[in-house]
Write a protein that holds these residues in place. Structure first.
Motif, PDB file in Angstrom:
ATOM      1  N   SER A 150       0.836  -1.205   0.000  1.00  0.00           N
ATOM      2  CA  SER A 150       0.000   0.000   0.000  1.00  0.00           C
ATOM      3  C   SER A 150       0.872   1.257   0.000  1.00  0.00           C
ATOM      4  O   SER A 150       0.597   2.220  -0.722  1.00  0.00           O
ATOM      5  N   ALA A 151       1.942   1.244   0.796  1.00  0.00           N
ATOM      6  CA  ALA A 151       2.853   2.391   0.851  1.00  0.00           C
ATOM      7  C   ALA A 151       3.571   2.576  -0.484  1.00  0.00           C
ATOM      8  O   ALA A 151       3.755   3.705  -0.962  1.00  0.00           O
ATOM      9  N   LEU A 152       3.972   1.466  -1.119  1.00  0.00           N
ATOM     10  CA  LEU A 152       4.640   1.525  -2.430  1.00  0.00           C
ATOM     11  C   LEU A 152       3.678   2.106  -3.467  1.00  0.00           C
ATOM     12  O   LEU A 152       4.070   2.942  -4.283  1.00  0.00           O
ATOM     13  N   TYR A 153       2.438   1.677  -3.400  1.00  0.00           N
ATOM     14  CA  TYR A 153       1.424   2.208  -4.333  1.00  0.00           C
ATOM     15  C   TYR A 153       1.287   3.721  -4.141  1.00  0.00           C
ATOM     16  O   TYR A 153       1.307   4.476  -5.109  1.00  0.00           O
ATOM     17  N   ASP A 154       1.151   4.149  -2.907  1.00  0.00           N
ATOM     18  CA  ASP A 154       0.998   5.579  -2.632  1.00  0.00           C
ATOM     19  C   ASP A 154       2.207   6.377  -3.112  1.00  0.00           C
ATOM     20  O   ASP A 154       2.057   7.495  -3.618  1.00  0.00           O
ATOM     21  N   ALA A 155       3.400   5.797  -2.990  1.00  0.00           N
ATOM     22  CA  ALA A 155       4.631   6.520  -3.328  1.00  0.00           C
ATOM     23  C   ALA A 155       4.918   6.553  -4.832  1.00  0.00           C
ATOM     24  O   ALA A 155       5.564   7.487  -5.317  1.00  0.00           O
ATOM     25  N   THR A 156       4.448   5.556  -5.573  1.00  0.00           N
ATOM     26  CA  THR A 156       4.882   5.433  -6.972  1.00  0.00           C
ATOM     27  C   THR A 156       3.765   5.440  -8.003  1.00  0.00           C
ATOM     28  O   THR A 156       4.031   5.586  -9.202  1.00  0.00           O
ATOM     29  N   SER A 157       2.521   5.291  -7.607  1.00  0.00           N
ATOM     30  CA  SER A 157       1.441   5.120  -8.584  1.00  0.00           C
ATOM     31  C   SER A 157       1.276   6.311  -9.525  1.00  0.00           C
ATOM     32  O   SER A 157       0.992   6.128 -10.717  1.00  0.00           O
ATOM     33  N   ALA A 158       1.473   7.535  -9.027  1.00  0.00           N
ATOM     34  CA  ALA A 158       1.307   8.711  -9.893  1.00  0.00           C
ATOM     35  C   ALA A 158       2.328   8.689 -11.023  1.00  0.00           C
ATOM     36  O   ALA A 158       1.991   8.945 -12.196  1.00  0.00           O
ATOM     37  N   LYS A 159       3.576   8.390 -10.681  1.00  0.00           N
ATOM     38  CA  LYS A 159       4.639   8.343 -11.688  1.00  0.00           C
ATOM     39  C   LYS A 159       4.373   7.219 -12.698  1.00  0.00           C
ATOM     40  O   LYS A 159       4.483   7.411 -13.913  1.00  0.00           O
ATOM     41  N   LEU A 160       4.011   6.034 -12.214  1.00  0.00           N
ATOM     42  CA  LEU A 160       3.777   4.892 -13.099  1.00  0.00           C
ATOM     43  C   LEU A 160       2.528   5.114 -13.957  1.00  0.00           C
ATOM     44  O   LEU A 160       2.495   4.709 -15.124  1.00  0.00           O
ATOM     45  N   PHE A 161       1.516   5.776 -13.392  1.00  0.00           N
ATOM     46  CA  PHE A 161       0.327   6.109 -14.180  1.00  0.00           C
ATOM     47  C   PHE A 161       0.699   7.047 -15.321  1.00  0.00           C
ATOM     48  O   PHE A 161       0.223   6.891 -16.449  1.00  0.00           O
ATOM     49  N   GLY A 162       1.564   8.018 -15.041  1.00  0.00           N
ATOM     50  CA  GLY A 162       2.027   8.946 -16.082  1.00  0.00           C
ATOM     51  C   GLY A 162       2.727   8.215 -17.218  1.00  0.00           C
ATOM     52  O   GLY A 162       2.534   8.543 -18.394  1.00  0.00           O
ATOM     53  N   VAL A 163       3.540   7.212 -16.859  1.00  0.00           N
ATOM     54  CA  VAL A 163       4.228   6.421 -17.894  1.00  0.00           C
ATOM     55  C   VAL A 163       3.200   5.695 -18.771  1.00  0.00           C
ATOM     56  O   VAL A 163       3.265   5.730 -20.001  1.00  0.00           O
ATOM     57  N   CYS A 164       2.246   5.053 -18.134  1.00  0.00           N
ATOM     58  CA  CYS A 164       1.208   4.305 -18.871  1.00  0.00           C
ATOM     59  C   CYS A 164       0.369   5.240 -19.741  1.00  0.00           C
ATOM     60  O   CYS A 164       0.082   4.931 -20.901  1.00  0.00           O
ATOM     61  N   LEU A 165       0.001   6.385 -19.174  1.00  0.00           N
ATOM     62  CA  LEU A 165      -0.835   7.332 -19.914  1.00  0.00           C
ATOM     63  C   LEU A 165      -0.099   7.900 -21.121  1.00  0.00           C
ATOM     64  O   LEU A 165      -0.679   8.051 -22.202  1.00  0.00           O
ATOM     65  N   ARG A 166       1.170   8.203 -20.954  1.00  0.00           N
ATOM     66  CA  ARG A 166       1.959   8.743 -22.059  1.00  0.00           C
ATOM     67  C   ARG A 166       2.037   7.742 -23.213  1.00  0.00           C
ATOM     68  O   ARG A 166       1.952   8.106 -24.379  1.00  0.00           O
ATOM     69  N   ILE A 167       2.163   6.470 -22.913  1.00  0.00           N
ATOM     70  CA  ILE A 167       2.281   5.443 -23.957  1.00  0.00           C
ATOM     71  C   ILE A 167       0.924   5.118 -24.577  1.00  0.00           C
ATOM     72  O   ILE A 167       0.796   5.039 -25.795  1.00  0.00           O
ATOM     73  N   LEU A 168      -0.083   4.948 -23.742  1.00  0.00           N
ATOM     74  CA  LEU A 168      -1.395   4.490 -24.231  1.00  0.00           C
ATOM     75  C   LEU A 168      -2.291   5.626 -24.726  1.00  0.00           C
ATOM     76  O   LEU A 168      -3.206   5.388 -25.513  1.00  0.00           O
TER      77      LEU A 168
ATOM     78  N   ALA B 295       6.130  -0.957 -15.927  1.00  0.00           N
ATOM     79  CA  ALA B 295       4.978  -0.191 -16.424  1.00  0.00           C
ATOM     80  C   ALA B 295       5.081   0.051 -17.928  1.00  0.00           C
ATOM     81  O   ALA B 295       4.107  -0.117 -18.663  1.00  0.00           O
ATOM     82  N   ARG B 296       6.255   0.441 -18.363  1.00  0.00           N
ATOM     83  CA  ARG B 296       6.471   0.733 -19.787  1.00  0.00           C
ATOM     84  C   ARG B 296       6.227  -0.504 -20.632  1.00  0.00           C
ATOM     85  O   ARG B 296       5.522  -0.458 -21.643  1.00  0.00           O
ATOM     86  N   ASN B 297       6.814  -1.633 -20.256  1.00  0.00           N
ATOM     87  CA  ASN B 297       6.668  -2.860 -21.045  1.00  0.00           C
ATOM     88  C   ASN B 297       5.214  -3.316 -21.101  1.00  0.00           C
ATOM     89  O   ASN B 297       4.722  -3.728 -22.154  1.00  0.00           O
ATOM     90  N   LEU B 298       4.526  -3.232 -19.982  1.00  0.00           N
ATOM     91  CA  LEU B 298       3.124  -3.643 -19.968  1.00  0.00           C
ATOM     92  C   LEU B 298       2.277  -2.706 -20.836  1.00  0.00           C
ATOM     93  O   LEU B 298       1.417  -3.163 -21.589  1.00  0.00           O
ATOM     94  N   ALA B 299       2.529  -1.413 -20.758  1.00  0.00           N
ATOM     95  CA  ALA B 299       1.771  -0.450 -21.569  1.00  0.00           C
ATOM     96  C   ALA B 299       2.030  -0.672 -23.059  1.00  0.00           C
ATOM     97  O   ALA B 299       1.096  -0.607 -23.874  1.00  0.00           O
ATOM     98  N   ILE B 300       3.264  -0.942 -23.412  1.00  0.00           N
ATOM     99  CA  ILE B 300       3.584  -1.210 -24.816  1.00  0.00           C
ATOM    100  C   ILE B 300       2.891  -2.486 -25.290  1.00  0.00           C
ATOM    101  O   ILE B 300       2.358  -2.538 -26.404  1.00  0.00           O
ATOM    102  N   ASP B 301       2.868  -3.511 -24.459  1.00  0.00           N
ATOM    103  CA  ASP B 301       2.152  -4.748 -24.809  1.00  0.00           C
ATOM    104  C   ASP B 301       0.669  -4.466 -25.052  1.00  0.00           C
ATOM    105  O   ASP B 301       0.077  -4.987 -25.999  1.00  0.00           O
ATOM    106  N   LYS B 302       0.070  -3.648 -24.194  1.00  0.00           N
ATOM    107  CA  LYS B 302      -1.350  -3.310 -24.361  1.00  0.00           C
ATOM    108  C   LYS B 302      -1.564  -2.492 -25.640  1.00  0.00           C
ATOM    109  O   LYS B 302      -2.543  -2.694 -26.351  1.00  0.00           O
TER     110      LYS B 302
END
Length: 180
Positions: free
Chosen positions: A23-41, A80-87
């Motif tokens: 939960s703490a990892l999600y809170d600390a990193t989700s915004a950055k990882l969401f940005g990566v996914c959003l930029r690709i998708l 995150a990047r690899n999964l977004a590219i796969d999608k």
């Protein structure tokens, strides 16, 4: 402010199944990882779905992460990047069944058929020229223009039975000429 060692520590604790660390990892990193996914998708709904899958993978693979001098964010961003590219690849270019592709072949005659037809047409013209002018015109009228026997008889001012005889004899001469 979360430091690199804090993120490494959270990943290590997630690797042993610590839900609070997850939960703490999600809170600390989700915004950055969401940005990566959003930029690709380039689609918010797809990016949210990808982010969820990223954290499922983090939960599954956290035990295989090892601090090897690279930033833990590099590992997370790579996931995150690899999964977004796969999608992205999965949603692009759906395959088309070959039976659904329209027939793109040229429906006209092949070059060979066109050459044969041209040769046959020249031979027919030569044979028509061997007939008397009136008889050749009557054959053209009957078989190329669709004129009736009566129309031809009226045009050439002959009885209908004479016209039938002209056409029959002309066709026999054409047949003989074409068989040479």
């Amino acid at each position: 402010m979360t430091t690199v060692s804090d993120i490494e520590n959270m990943i290590a604790r997630v690797g042993i199944g610590d839900r609070n660390a997850f939960s703490a990892l999600y809170d600390a990193t989700s915004a950055k990882l969401f940005g990566v996914c959003l930029r690709i998708l380039n689609n918010r709904a797809d990016a949210e779905e990808a982010l969820q899958e990223v954290f499922v993978r983090i939960w599954q693979k956290a035990s295989s992460y090892s601090a090897n001098g690279y930033s833990p964010m590099t590992w997370l961003i790579t996931l995150a990047r690899n999964l977004a590219i796969d999608k992205l690849r999965a949603r692009k270019a759906p395959t088309t069944d070959i039976d659904d592709v329209p027939d793109l072949r040229d429906q006209g005659p092949t070059p060979e058929a066109a050459a044969i037809a041209s040769s046959e047409r020249a031979q027919i013209d030569t044979c028509l020229n061997e007939l008397d002018d009136g008889h050749a015109d009557a054959v053209r009228g009957a078989y190329l223009n669709g004129d009736s026997y009566q129309e031809l008889a009226d045009r050439f001012d002959v009885p209908i039975n004479t016209m039938r005889t002209w056409l029959r004899r002309s066709l026999l001469k054409l047949k003989e000429c074409l068989s040479r």
